[in-house]
Write a protein that holds these residues in place. Structure first.
Motif, PDB file in Angstrom:
ATOM      1  N   SER A 106       0.834  -1.199   0.000  1.00 17.82           N
ATOM      2  CA  SER A 106       0.000   0.000   0.000  1.00 17.82           C
ATOM      3  C   SER A 106       0.878   1.261   0.000  1.00 17.82           C
ATOM      4  CB  SER A 106      -0.906  -0.013   1.229  1.00 17.82           C
ATOM      5  OG  SER A 106      -1.645   1.176   1.306  1.00 17.82           O
ATOM      6  N   LEU A 107       1.929   1.252   0.793  1.00 18.71           N
ATOM      7  CA  LEU A 107       2.850   2.404   0.830  1.00 18.71           C
ATOM      8  C   LEU A 107       3.563   2.577  -0.498  1.00 18.71           C
ATOM      9  CD1 LEU A 107       4.376   2.097   4.413  1.00 18.71           C
ATOM     10  CD2 LEU A 107       2.781   3.818   3.581  1.00 18.71           C
ATOM     11  N   THR A 108       3.953   1.474  -1.125  1.00 17.11           N
ATOM     12  CA  THR A 108       4.631   1.549  -2.420  1.00 17.11           C
ATOM     13  C   THR A 108       3.686   2.132  -3.467  1.00 17.11           C
ATOM     14  OG1 THR A 108       5.943  -0.394  -1.848  1.00 17.11           O
ATOM     15  CG2 THR A 108       5.870   0.201  -4.155  1.00 17.11           C
ATOM     16  N   ARG A 109       2.436   1.676  -3.446  1.00 17.95           N
ATOM     17  CA  ARG A 109       1.440   2.174  -4.394  1.00 17.95           C
ATOM     18  C   ARG A 109       1.214   3.677  -4.163  1.00 17.95           C
ATOM     19  NH1 ARG A 109      -3.950  -0.197  -3.229  1.00 17.95           N
ATOM     20  NH2 ARG A 109      -2.484  -1.176  -2.020  1.00 17.95           N
ATOM     21  N   GLN A 110       1.098   4.092  -2.922  1.00 14.58           N
ATOM     22  CA  GLN A 110       0.909   5.507  -2.593  1.00 14.58           C
ATOM     23  C   GLN A 110       2.123   6.331  -3.020  1.00 14.58           C
ATOM     24  OE1 GLN A 110      -0.002   5.645   1.591  1.00 14.58           O
ATOM     25  NE2 GLN A 110      -2.159   5.051   1.282  1.00 14.58           N
ATOM     26  N   LYS A 111       3.285   5.710  -2.850  1.00 17.46           N
ATOM     27  CA  LYS A 111       4.518   6.395  -3.258  1.00 17.46           C
ATOM     28  C   LYS A 111       4.496   6.627  -4.756  1.00 17.46           C
ATOM     29  CE  LYS A 111       9.529   5.891  -3.177  1.00 17.46           C
ATOM     30  NZ  LYS A 111      10.653   5.038  -2.808  1.00 17.46           N
ATOM     31  N   PHE A 112       4.101   5.616  -5.539  1.00 18.19           N
ATOM     32  CA  PHE A 112       4.023   5.758  -6.991  1.00 18.19           C
ATOM     33  C   PHE A 112       2.963   6.798  -7.383  1.00 18.19           C
ATOM     34  CE2 PHE A 112       5.938   1.337  -7.273  1.00 18.19           C
ATOM     35  CZ  PHE A 112       7.124   1.761  -7.836  1.00 18.19           C
TER      36      PHE A 112
END
Length: 152
Positions: free
Chosen positions: A13-19
């Motif tokens: 979820s954090l990686t997706r938000q980062k992207f």
């Protein structure tokens, strides 16, 4: 195991938000670049228009100055011819004309003519004008001479 799944889900979820944040930043940068480019283009247009306005303003000022100079030349020529005419007139005729002009409220016009005439002619004209009009013109001449002395 539930802990590791939650950690993986949170990491994903954090990686997706980062992207998403990175994509949003790219979009904002592109938007900013487009707006900056539009601003620079509008600025160039406005500067060009301003330069054209200044050029036209300068042209208008030059034309105005030239026209003013021509008007001054015409005015001087008219005054010169008017002075010649009144200088060559018999004093009685000039006095009658001046009396009539003054009665029509044109004392300033008469005064403008008088100050350009020869002194001897002015004296002879004033002698034959009405006493009231001669007096008014003499007062204007005195004020004119005082003002002229202050300027010199």
């Amino acid at each position: 195991m539930t802990l590791s799944i939650n950690a993986e889900e949170t990491s994903s979820s954090l990686t997706r938000q980062k992207f998403e944040v990175i994509e949003l930043k790219k979009e904002l940068n592109n938007f900013y670049k487009e707006k900056e480019q539009e601003y620079q283009e509008r600025k160039k247009e406005l500067e060009s228009i301003l330069a054209q306005i200044q050029k036209e303003k300068s042209g208008i000022k030059n034309l105005h100055d030239k026209n003013l100079e021509i008007l001054q030349d015409i005015k001087l020529e008219i005054e010169s011819k008017t002075s010649k005419i009144y200088n060559s007139m018999k004093p009685k005729i000039a006095a009658d004309i001046f009396n009539q002009m003054i009665s029509e409220g044109k004392i300033d016009d008469v005064f403008d003519i008088i100050v350009r005439l020869k002194e001897a002619n002015v004296s002879n004209i004033m002698k034959t004008m009405s006493l009231e009009n001669s007096s008014r013109l003499i007062q204007k001449l005195e004020r004119y001479n005082k003002d002229k002395q202050k300027r010199d």
